[in-house]
Design a protein around this motif. Sequence first.
Motif, PDB file in Angstrom:
ATOM      1  N   PHE A  29      28.439  48.850  32.815  1.00 47.94           N
ATOM      2  CA  PHE A  29      27.219  49.210  32.297  1.00 47.94           C
ATOM      3  C   PHE A  29      27.538  50.059  30.719  1.00 47.94           C
ATOM      4  O   PHE A  29      28.487  50.842  30.994  1.00 47.94           O
ATOM      5  N   TYR A  30      26.741  49.605  29.877  1.00 48.32           N
ATOM      6  CA  TYR A  30      26.912  50.497  28.393  1.00 48.32           C
ATOM      7  C   TYR A  30      25.601  50.737  28.061  1.00 48.32           C
ATOM      8  O   TYR A  30      24.525  50.251  28.630  1.00 48.32           O
ATOM      9  N   PHE A  31      25.520  51.414  26.879  1.00 46.95           N
ATOM     10  CA  PHE A  31      23.994  51.312  26.106  1.00 46.95           C
ATOM     11  C   PHE A  31      24.629  51.351  24.558  1.00 46.95           C
ATOM     12  O   PHE A  31      25.526  51.743  24.261  1.00 46.95           O
ATOM     13  N   ILE A  32      23.814  50.567  23.928  1.00 49.30           N
ATOM     14  CA  ILE A  32      24.190  50.394  22.179  1.00 49.30           C
ATOM     15  C   ILE A  32      23.207  51.323  21.411  1.00 49.30           C
ATOM     16  O   ILE A  32      22.088  51.500  21.839  1.00 49.30           O
ATOM     17  N   THR A  33      23.831  51.674  20.594  1.00 51.02           N
ATOM     18  CA  THR A  33      23.128  52.907  19.568  1.00 51.02           C
ATOM     19  C   THR A  33      23.767  52.564  18.333  1.00 51.02           C
ATOM     20  O   THR A  33      24.383  51.652  17.889  1.00 51.02           O
ATOM     21  N   ALA A  34      23.390  53.212  17.002  1.00 50.45           N
ATOM     22  CA  ALA A  34      23.667  53.293  16.008  1.00 50.45           C
ATOM     23  C   ALA A  34      25.276  53.444  15.826  1.00 50.45           C
ATOM     24  O   ALA A  34      25.808  54.384  16.376  1.00 50.45           O
ATOM     25  N   GLY A  35      25.747  52.661  14.966  1.00 45.54           N
ATOM     26  CA  GLY A  35      27.296  52.825  14.816  1.00 45.54           C
ATOM     27  C   GLY A  35      27.675  53.947  13.633  1.00 45.54           C
ATOM     28  O   GLY A  35      28.602  54.647  13.838  1.00 45.54           O
ATOM     29  N   HIS A  36      26.634  54.462  12.989  1.00 41.01           N
ATOM     30  CA  HIS A  36      26.784  55.955  12.260  1.00 41.01           C
ATOM     31  C   HIS A  36      27.055  56.990  13.193  1.00 41.01           C
ATOM     32  O   HIS A  36      27.385  58.009  12.619  1.00 41.01           O
ATOM     33  N   CYS A  37      26.377  56.847  14.456  1.00 37.96           N
ATOM     34  CA  CYS A  37      26.545  57.800  15.580  1.00 37.96           C
ATOM     35  C   CYS A  37      27.728  57.706  16.279  1.00 37.96           C
ATOM     36  O   CYS A  37      28.525  58.747  16.536  1.00 37.96           O
ATOM     37  N   THR A  38      28.469  56.351  16.449  1.00 36.50           N
ATOM     38  CA  THR A  38      29.561  56.501  17.224  1.00 36.50           C
ATOM     39  C   THR A  38      30.825  56.501  16.289  1.00 36.50           C
ATOM     40  O   THR A  38      31.891  56.609  17.097  1.00 36.50           O
ATOM     41  N   GLU A  39      30.548  56.482  15.182  1.00 37.67           N
ATOM     42  CA  GLU A  39      31.736  56.647  14.092  1.00 37.67           C
ATOM     43  C   GLU A  39      32.410  57.846  14.333  1.00 37.67           C
ATOM     44  O   GLU A  39      31.923  59.118  14.141  1.00 37.67           O
ATOM     45  N   ASP A  40      33.967  57.835  14.679  1.00 39.92           N
ATOM     46  CA  ASP A  40      34.654  59.061  14.458  1.00 39.92           C
ATOM     47  C   ASP A  40      35.014  59.534  13.071  1.00 39.92           C
ATOM     48  O   ASP A  40      35.922  58.560  12.677  1.00 39.92           O
ATOM     49  N   PRO A  41      34.519  60.492  12.901  1.00 41.63           N
ATOM     50  CA  PRO A  41      34.827  61.025  11.316  1.00 41.63           C
ATOM     51  C   PRO A  41      36.551  61.581  11.373  1.00 41.63           C
ATOM     52  O   PRO A  41      36.985  61.762  10.121  1.00 41.63           O
ATOM     53  N   TYR A  42      37.059  61.591  12.482  1.00 43.87           N
ATOM     54  CA  TYR A  42      38.356  62.222  12.139  1.00 43.87           C
ATOM     55  C   TYR A  42      39.513  61.232  12.398  1.00 43.87           C
ATOM     56  O   TYR A  42      40.817  61.371  12.536  1.00 43.87           O
ATOM     57  N   GLY A  43      39.008  59.906  12.782  1.00 49.96           N
ATOM     58  CA  GLY A  43      40.233  58.750  12.896  1.00 49.96           C
ATOM     59  C   GLY A  43      39.519  57.533  13.686  1.00 49.96           C
ATOM     60  O   GLY A  43      38.217  57.579  13.876  1.00 49.96           O
ATOM     61  N   PRO A  44      40.284  56.730  14.039  1.00 47.73           N
ATOM     62  CA  PRO A  44      39.775  55.755  14.760  1.00 47.73           C
ATOM     63  C   PRO A  44      39.003  55.768  15.970  1.00 47.73           C
ATOM     64  O   PRO A  44      38.991  56.574  16.585  1.00 47.73           O
ATOM     65  N   THR A  45      38.044  54.949  16.270  1.00 45.02           N
ATOM     66  CA  THR A  45      37.157  55.095  17.238  1.00 45.02           C
ATOM     67  C   THR A  45      37.061  53.669  17.960  1.00 45.02           C
ATOM     68  O   THR A  45      36.762  52.683  17.053  1.00 45.02           O
ATOM     69  N   PRO A  46      37.207  53.258  19.161  1.00 49.53           N
ATOM     70  CA  PRO A  46      36.840  54.106  20.602  1.00 49.53           C
ATOM     71  C   PRO A  46      38.295  54.800  20.702  1.00 49.53           C
ATOM     72  O   PRO A  46      39.261  54.718  20.042  1.00 49.53           O
ATOM     73  N   PRO A  47      38.196  55.876  21.634  1.00 54.95           N
ATOM     74  CA  PRO A  47      37.120  56.069  22.676  1.00 54.95           C
ATOM     75  C   PRO A  47      36.297  57.163  22.143  1.00 54.95           C
ATOM     76  O   PRO A  47      35.545  57.712  23.076  1.00 54.95           O
ATOM     77  N   TYR A  48      36.555  57.752  21.150  1.00 53.64           N
ATOM     78  CA  TYR A  48      35.662  59.012  20.809  1.00 53.64           C
ATOM     79  C   TYR A  48      34.430  58.515  19.882  1.00 53.64           C
ATOM     80  O   TYR A  48      34.935  57.607  18.829  1.00 53.64           O
ATOM     81  N   PRO A  49      33.586  59.238  19.438  1.00 55.58           N
ATOM     82  CA  PRO A  49      33.350  60.502  20.273  1.00 55.58           C
ATOM     83  C   PRO A  49      32.780  60.226  21.889  1.00 55.58           C
ATOM     84  O   PRO A  49      32.449  59.100  22.245  1.00 55.58           O
TER      85      PRO A  49
END
Length: 286
Positions: A118-138
């Motif tokens: 199970f997952y949820f979808i949200t905005a990509g600008h929310c899931t984007e990690d400003p310090y490097g590649p994502t996943p798995p952060y944030p």
Amino acid sequence: MTAFLTPGAAQAVSAESDQTFSATELRAAGDAVLDASEGGVAWSVDADRNTVTVLVDDTVSDAEIDGIRDRAGRLADALVFEHTPGTFQKYVQGGDAIYADLGWRCSAGFNVRSGSTFYFITAGHCTEDPYGPTPPYPLWSDGASQIGFTAASSFPVNDYGLVQYDPNPGSVPSTVNLYNGSSQTITGFANATNGQSACRSGSTTGLRCGSVTGLGYTVDYGGGDVVYDMIRTNICAEPGDSGGPLFSGATGLGLTSGGSGNCTSGGTTFFQPIVEAANAYGVTLP
């Protein structure tokens, strides 16, 4: 991080031309807007009106509008400019609040599944990690405990991200919070249609409703953050509503991306279509 506009607040600053343009010429005029834009601009090809509608916020000067016209050259007459009060911005704060371990708040969009995960979808600008590649952060919490981690993220160009529940639950609801003690069950996803009535749910301003006022918008939030094929609405939103669901009855339509305005004066909001996001990740409703 999000951006919004105000219902009925857009003011035309140029008139439509009597000249007829081909579909190729209209696309080229839109490309010229992208090439000239430095932020604060959103645009969409309107084949029915034979124009490219260009929305500009308060940060765009007359000189910059002239620069866009110059870049369009002989196709400048295809551009119809409209001014909207406020500033396009991305809001970082599907209805319910979600908190990134890096310090911002957004809203969950739609619960989905792939097989038994199970997952949820949200905005990509929310899931984007400003310090490097994502996943798995944030990593994400509900404000009390960790609920999941970023499994995938796409921003800019698109504006969607996928958060995997951890630990994986036995089931998740296919509902949207209506912020009145009740919820709306979502039974399917579909592409929005122009003029369609819709509502959105978010953790800052709750439930807000209005209608779809345009499709296929390209939005330039500045700093290279350009997203494509967005839904335009006259529904207000504020920081923290990002990622929340846009829906019409039991049908999910999109994810809150950005716009200008607020829920005191009203606003225009852009949404990432949910069908594209769900197809990209190969997920379905629970």
